[in-house]
Design a protein around this motif. Structure first.
Motif, PDB file in Angstrom:
ATOM      1  N   ALA A  27       0.833  -1.201   0.000  1.00  0.00           N
ATOM      2  CA  ALA A  27       0.000   0.000   0.000  1.00  0.00           C
ATOM      3  C   ALA A  27       0.873   1.259   0.000  1.00  0.00           C
ATOM      4  CB  ALA A  27      -0.915  -0.001   1.214  1.00  0.00           C
ATOM      5  N   TYR A  28       1.974   1.192   0.750  1.00  0.00           N
ATOM      6  CA  TYR A  28       2.874   2.339   0.833  1.00  0.00           C
ATOM      7  C   TYR A  28       3.493   2.623  -0.533  1.00  0.00           C
ATOM      8  CZ  TYR A  28       7.138   4.964   1.719  1.00  0.00           C
ATOM      9  OH  TYR A  28       8.144   5.889   1.646  1.00  0.00           O
ATOM     10  N   ARG A  85       1.045   4.139  -2.791  1.00  0.00           N
ATOM     11  CA  ARG A  85       0.783   5.523  -2.377  1.00  0.00           C
ATOM     12  C   ARG A  85       1.909   6.445  -2.847  1.00  0.00           C
ATOM     13  NH1 ARG A  85      -3.592   8.330  -1.528  1.00  0.00           N
ATOM     14  NH2 ARG A  85      -2.997  10.312  -0.635  1.00  0.00           N
ATOM     15  N   GLN A  86       3.125   5.940  -2.745  1.00  0.00           N
ATOM     16  CA  GLN A  86       4.314   6.696  -3.160  1.00  0.00           C
ATOM     17  C   GLN A  86       4.194   7.060  -4.642  1.00  0.00           C
ATOM     18  OE1 GLN A  86       7.121   7.121  -1.073  1.00  0.00           O
ATOM     19  NE2 GLN A  86       8.475   8.011  -2.610  1.00  0.00           N
ATOM     20  N   VAL A  95       1.467   9.701  -5.243  1.00  0.00           N
ATOM     21  CA  VAL A  95       1.882  11.058  -4.851  1.00  0.00           C
ATOM     22  C   VAL A  95       2.764  11.673  -5.921  1.00  0.00           C
ATOM     23  CG1 VAL A  95       3.250  12.378  -3.172  1.00  0.00           C
ATOM     24  CG2 VAL A  95       1.654  10.648  -2.375  1.00  0.00           C
ATOM     25  N   GLU A 122       0.623  12.766  -8.672  1.00  0.00           N
ATOM     26  CA  GLU A 122      -0.103  13.987  -8.301  1.00  0.00           C
ATOM     27  C   GLU A 122       0.782  15.212  -8.481  1.00  0.00           C
ATOM     28  OE1 GLU A 122      -1.701  13.921  -4.321  1.00  0.00           O
ATOM     29  OE2 GLU A 122      -2.775  12.051  -4.752  1.00  0.00           O
ATOM     30  N   GLU A 123       2.038  15.085  -8.028  1.00  0.00           N
ATOM     31  CA  GLU A 123       2.975  16.207  -8.087  1.00  0.00           C
ATOM     32  C   GLU A 123       3.253  16.591  -9.538  1.00  0.00           C
ATOM     33  OE1 GLU A 123       4.113  18.131  -5.780  1.00  0.00           O
ATOM     34  OE2 GLU A 123       3.216  17.056  -4.087  1.00  0.00           O
ATOM     35  N   LEU A 176      -0.312  10.068   5.187  1.00  0.00           N
ATOM     36  CA  LEU A 176       0.248   9.391   4.022  1.00  0.00           C
ATOM     37  C   LEU A 176      -0.865   8.837   3.124  1.00  0.00           C
ATOM     38  CD1 LEU A 176       2.743   8.121   2.535  1.00  0.00           C
ATOM     39  CD2 LEU A 176       2.490   6.173   4.054  1.00  0.00           C
ATOM     40  N   PHE A 177      -1.857   8.236   3.794  1.00  0.00           N
ATOM     41  CA  PHE A 177      -2.975   7.624   3.040  1.00  0.00           C
ATOM     42  C   PHE A 177      -4.195   8.543   3.011  1.00  0.00           C
ATOM     43  CE2 PHE A 177      -0.494   3.885   4.363  1.00  0.00           C
ATOM     44  CZ  PHE A 177      -0.314   3.286   3.115  1.00  0.00           C
ATOM     45  N   ARG A 178      -3.958   9.860   3.097  1.00  0.00           N
ATOM     46  CA  ARG A 178      -5.071  10.800   3.198  1.00  0.00           C
ATOM     47  C   ARG A 178      -6.055  10.634   2.047  1.00  0.00           C
ATOM     48  NH1 ARG A 178      -0.490  12.781   1.819  1.00  0.00           N
ATOM     49  NH2 ARG A 178      -0.244  14.025  -0.070  1.00  0.00           N
ATOM     50  N   ARG A 189       9.835  16.610  -2.011  1.00  0.00           N
ATOM     51  CA  ARG A 189       9.479  15.518  -2.941  1.00  0.00           C
ATOM     52  C   ARG A 189      10.242  15.680  -4.259  1.00  0.00           C
ATOM     53  NH1 ARG A 189       3.398  16.242  -1.618  1.00  0.00           N
ATOM     54  NH2 ARG A 189       3.144  14.795   0.109  1.00  0.00           N
ATOM     55  N   GLU A 238       8.224   9.277   0.598  1.00  0.00           N
ATOM     56  CA  GLU A 238       7.146   9.872   1.396  1.00  0.00           C
ATOM     57  C   GLU A 238       7.439   9.766   2.898  1.00  0.00           C
ATOM     58  OE1 GLU A 238       5.376  12.108  -0.458  1.00  0.00           O
ATOM     59  OE2 GLU A 238       3.822  11.636   0.987  1.00  0.00           O
TER      60      GLU A 238
END
Lengths: 725, 326
Positions: free
Chosen positions: A712-713, A716-717, A720, A723-724, B137-139, B228, B234
């Motif tokens: 999951a991490y 998520r990484q 993100v 997204e950036e 982190l998981f927002r 970032r 993260e």
């Protein structure tokens, strides 16, 4: 790092392992296996100084440390005094004003003289106060301040000593009682009787004040009270004004326990007082136990006194055993040397839920029954008989119940213009209210049947308590088919009408009768009780106003006679009817004594008063009984109280705890009891095996969750970064 | 900084006098010295002589604020308020009405209180911050939403429930640890585990929500985007940058609490039989023991002021822009 972690886990595991084969034991295996009694306390003890201590829970500690001259037989009922540190019961002679001996029944009796002969084989517990140097000086009576700074407890004193109990120790205790600054609760009673005590108290109080202001110690040894004479090391006399047969009961209390002067001097050192090492915290006695540890915030520990004199478990004849309702089980140890239990540990337990659960786990040897645990512990049969529940029986738990020598009553303020007074209408009003107050219902609803309705002030097992028709209060009950049955509401209403309040409406004003009930029970938990109380009055058409107040204001109102109705109670000091009948003696009225008197209802009937003055100095006899009956009849007719109830005490104990017999008068009973440590540990292990499955699952959970979390991490990484971008 | 600290300490003096004044007024409005004497002497057979002797012995025979019988300065100084208050400022708490040295009692009781409060505080801080960062982190994910619902549920239940449930499950049903009790040293570990875990768990809901909101304020700041952009993971962004910059509001809430840890927790200590300071004040109020009440209120005030000063000092450690006394 790993090695460090391993060491910590090893230590934790070792500490768990020393607590038996169970994980949840609060005690070490060693202590559990031995003859150690585990008990609890809910609030810190305030006074362990015998001259001050008057509360039951404190007496339960110090009575096992101190030894007054006489004590109650553990098994015999009714309660009977016998020598504790004496060779025989004290000799009593009666003297006239010229100090000549006269007969007990003589009208010339001006003084009674008690002579006490001490045993010669009684020694104090070991204590630094007695420690002597080679020269024979006391080692620790005047320790330098710097040396005292290193002292944290009595164990820090390298040497201890002991000495034989002597007669002057008893005299010393009375002298300490006389010092006002010691705040003895019985000084004002006793100084009425002991010759010269009042004047001595005034003198010594002044001296004590001066010594304190100078910062000097006070040794009472050199002072003398006229009525207390030390004849020799083993003999002393006390001379009383007139006759006071209850005096021996007082002598059985810790107020009169011996105090060695060495301890008094030792504990006056300022460096020790600053560290809470005082006589109030660390008693010095000759009893079966000594207080080895006193941390009022955590734990108290009594340990068997190695210097304890020969004392044996009581022996009863078959006839005595039958008369006292003593089972054969309780006589198994007859004649054996005391004490049986070697150590008693009292742990702080403020809440009833953990206390009860620990009892069920076997970590407390005995327990009371709180109302929340009542249904779990007790089964009430359809006819009202109480017994242990199946769960308790399966665990081998035993129940002990007895009627306490106490009374809870609803008092009418006899100086109140409405409910008080001695006119026929006032009596009828009170009698009507007494009938309407259904005490049996109260006992059933609010005390789980733990009580019996009172018919008079005198509880069962006290001389003067009457059973059967003779004991039935015929102003409130009818005697029907061999039973005392509460009178009907119609009879109450008839009395109320005759009192001038038909259907609760005043004939004079035409308004409903409104009465005020003062109480401290004004919280949400007490609502049901107050509703019930209102209902009892509403049955007669009387409106009851509940006036909730805090305890200080409540006491103040009672003292000043500013109440109409209120609930109150009394617990016996000693097993004599005088100790209950004086609750209605006119001279003890609260309003005339600024609250010092115990007659809070302010009842004052000259006939009753006269009879009381007669019976108070009489020994138990048929003549005394007749007079007591007369007094009870007068009080029942006047009805200054709704007689309320005598509470029933119930306690549970485990199978490994034996020789348990409730004794309402005596608190030095630990020495008679027994603990089977082996059986206790066996049962504790049987009842407390750890359940391991949830623990395994708890360890597996993070391991199983690690990979999904990692995935999951990672996702998520990536999200993100997207997204950036 | 030193001049700032001295100034704050001087400010504290009138505050402490005020607190003490209010304590005296409130206590003696409810309890008269006669009531206190009766409470100490017991319910039975208390005579006027006994009450008078007790008051003289304990010093409660003196007037509260104004001594009309005295002359000159003694009108004010020969009063209960001045005599008792002056001692407090030297941290001489005197003796309780039951004749125990209050200072000794406080010292003795502080240790068990800290044995529970300190690990609870530390573990809760680390757990709550870690969980909050995890949720940040998981927002916006299902995990975040569901955890927030769980947090609100945890917050909604009374702490007493967790204590009783914890005792029933872990001690009564599974027999893992003692229900209650206390021992010092290693022997005490088994007694402390359950109250600490319950203390941590019962505070998770509020803690995680609060820290999460702090970190969410930071997460969209430019410095986070820069971190970032440098290619940091993260986890490094959160623990290395977001956490550091979120420290100021965290310190405001956390450092002020640290001195208060000495005062213990009433319910926790009562249910677990911990001989700490938690119930000391309540027991004293019930026993009408004014000596303890005033000492504990004074100590509580001092610790709170110390907490506030420490908070200010801690700002300078985490934010070089903050200059005390400037």
């Amino acid at each position: 790092m790993n090695q460090y972690l391993f060491n910590i886990l090893l230590l934790v595991f070792m500490s768990l392992n020393s607590y038996a084969d169970v994980w949840n034991s609060p005690y070490t295996l060693d202590k559990s296996k031995k003859e150690t009694l585990f008990s609890s306390f809910s609030l810190p003890y305030k006074h362990l100084d015998p001259v001050v201590s008057y509360s039951k829970r404190e007496l339960m500690i110090i009575s096992n440390i101190y030894e007054p001259v006489v004590g109650y037989n553990y098994l015999k009922r009714p309660y009977i005094l016998e020598p504790l540190t004496l060779t025989s019961m004290p000799e009593i002679i009666y003297l006239n004003k010229q100090q000549e001996q006269v007969y007990e029944e003589s009208s010339e009796v001006a003084f009674s003289q008690y002579t006490f002969h001490l045993r010669g084989d009684i020694f104090y517990q070991n204590h630094p106060a007695f420690a002597l140097s080679k020269k024979g000086d006391y080692l620790y009576h005047h320790v330098r301040q710097e040396a005292l700074e290193k002292i944290k407890s009595l164990d820090d004193f390298q040497k201890q000593g002991s000495r034989k109990l002597v007669a002057s120790d008893y005299a010393y205790a009375i002298k300490r009682m006389a010092v006002r600054q010691n705040h003895s609760p019985i000084l004002d009673i006793i100084q009425e009787y002991v010759v010269g005590l009042e004047s001595f108290s005034k003198k010594i109080t002044k001296i004590a004040k001066e010594q304190k202001s100078k910062g000097e110690e006070l040794n009472l040894s050199s002072y003398k009270i006229e009525g207390v004479k030390v004849i020799d090391d083993r003999t002393f006399t006390i001379t009383l004004k007139g006759k006071y047969p209850q005096f021996l009961y007082w002598m059985s209390m810790n107020f009169f326990a011996p105090i060695p002067w060495e301890a008094d001097i030792f504990y006056q050192q300022k460096g020790l007082i600053a560290k809470n090492i005082t006589l109030n915290e660390f008693p010095v006695g000759t009893g079966a136990y000594y207080l080895a540890e006193n941390n009022p915030n955590k734990e108290l520990r009594l340990v068997a006194n190695p210097n304890y004199h020969d004392a044996f478990y009581p022996t009863l004849t078959q006839k005595e055993a039958e008369a006292s309702h003593i089972s054969a089980e309780l006589l198994k140890d007859a004649g054996r040397k005391l004490p049986f239990i070697k150590e008693i540990i009292y742990s702080l337990e403020k809440e009833s839920i953990p206390l009860w659960n620990k009892f069920l786990q076997g970590y407390y040897d005995a327990s009371g029954i709180s109302s929340s645990a009542f249904d779990q512990a007790i089964q009430v049969s359809s006819v009202g008989d109480m017994g242990l529940s199946e769960e308790m029986k399966e665990r081998g738990i035993q129940l002990k119940a007895f009627i306490e020598p106490s009374i809870f009553y609803l008092a009418f303020n006899m100086v109140d213009p409405i409910v008080g007074g001695y006119s026929s209408s006032a009596k009828k009003l009170r009698q009507a209210i007494s009938i309407a107050q259904n005490e049996e219902e109260y006992i059933s609803i609010f005390t789980n049947e733990r009580g019996v309705a009172a018919q008079s002030p005198i509880p069962p097992q006290i001389f003067g308590h009457l059973e059967g028709k003779e004991g039935c209060n015929l102003y409130v009950y009818n005697w029907i088919n061999g039973k005392c049955v509460r009178k009907s509401l119609d009879e109450a209403k008839q009395l109320l009408s005759e009192a001038g309040y038909p259907n609760g409406i005043s004939k004079e004003t035409g308004k409903a009768l409104t009465l005020n009930y003062d109480t401290t029970a004004s919280g949400p938990d007490d609502k049901a009780l107050m509703d019930w109380r209102r209902k009892q009055f509403a049955k007669l058409g009387i409106q009851l106003v509940i006036r909730g107040t805090d305890y200080n204001r409540f006491q103040d109102k009672v003292r000043k006679g500013k109440t109409q109705l209120f609930s109150w109670g009394w617990s016996a000091d000693y097993p004599d009817p005088e100790n209950f009948l004086f609750l209605l003696y006119g001279a003890n009225s609260a309003v005339t004594t600024n609250g010092a008197g115990v007659n809070s209802a302010n009842y004052n009937n000259p006939k009753y008063n006269k009879l009381f003055e007669e019976i108070k100095s009489m020994k138990n006899s048929p003549k005394r009984l007749e007079k007591i009956k007369e007094m009870i009849a007068i009080a029942q007719a006047d009805a200054p109280w709704v007689w309320g109830m005598h509470p029933k005490s119930m306690a549970l104990h485990h199978a490994w705890f034996s020789n348990v017999l409730p004794n309402a008068m005596s608190d030095d009973t630990l020495k008679y009891k027994r603990i089977d440590g082996e059986l206790r540990v066996k049962k504790q292990e049987e009842w407390n095996q750890p359940v391991l499955l949830p623990l395994i699952l708890l360890f597996l959970f993070p391991i199983l969750m690690a990979y999904p979390l990692y995935r999951a991490y990672q996702s998520r990484q990536k999200a993100v970064i997207k997204e950036e971008k | 900084m030193l001049s700032y600290v001295i100034k704050r300490i001087l400010y504290a003096i009138p505050i402490l006098i005020g607190v003490n004044l209010i304590t005296f007024m409130l206590f003696f409005t409810i309890n008269t010295p006669d009531d206190m004497a009766r409470s100490q002497l017991g319910a039975k057979r208390v005579t006027a002589e006994m009450i008078e002797a007790w008051k003289v012995d304990k010093g409660y025979d003196k007037p509260l604020f104004i001594n009309e019988k005295a002359e000159g300065l003694a009108v004010v100084t020969d009063t209960l308020f001045v005599k008792e208050s002056l001692k407090l400022f030297t941290f001489d708490f005197g003796f309780s009405d039951a004749n125990r040295n209050i200072g000794e009692d406080i010292k003795e009781r502080m240790v068990p209180s800290l044995a529970i409060a300190l690990p609870t505080f530390m573990i809760a801080l680390v757990t709550n911050i870690s969980l909050a960062l995890l949720l940040v982190l998981f927002r916006g994910s299902a995990l975040d939403t569901s955890m927030m619902v769980v947090a609100v549920m945890i917050m909604s239940v009374s702490g007493l429930f967790y204590i009783i449930a914890g005792q029933v499950i872990f001690s009564k049903m599974w027999h893992w640890v003692p229900i209650s009790g206390y021992a010092s040293g290693w022997e005490g570990v088994k007694f402390v585990i359950l109250p600490v875990l319950i203390g941590v768990f019962s505070g998770i809901g509020a803690g995680v929500r609060w820290y999460r909101s702090i970190f969410l304020e930071q997460i969209n700041q430019d410095y986070v985007r820069t971190a970032r952009a440098k290619g940091l993971s993260e986890l490094k962004v959160l623990f290395g940058h977001v956490l550091g910059n979120g420290m100021l509001p965290i310190l405001t809430g956390v450092v002020v609490v640290i001195p208060q840890l000495f005062m213990g927790s009433l319910i926790m200590e009562s249910f677990f039989g911990i001989p700490g300071l938690g119930s000391y004040t309540i027991d004293a109020i019930n026993a009408q023991d004014f000596a303890i009440v005033k000492a504990m209120v004074f100590l509580g005030s001092v610790l709170y002021i110390v907490g506030l000063i420490l908070t200010d000092i801690s700002y300078t450690l985490f934010d070089p822009r903050v200059k005390l006394g400037a």
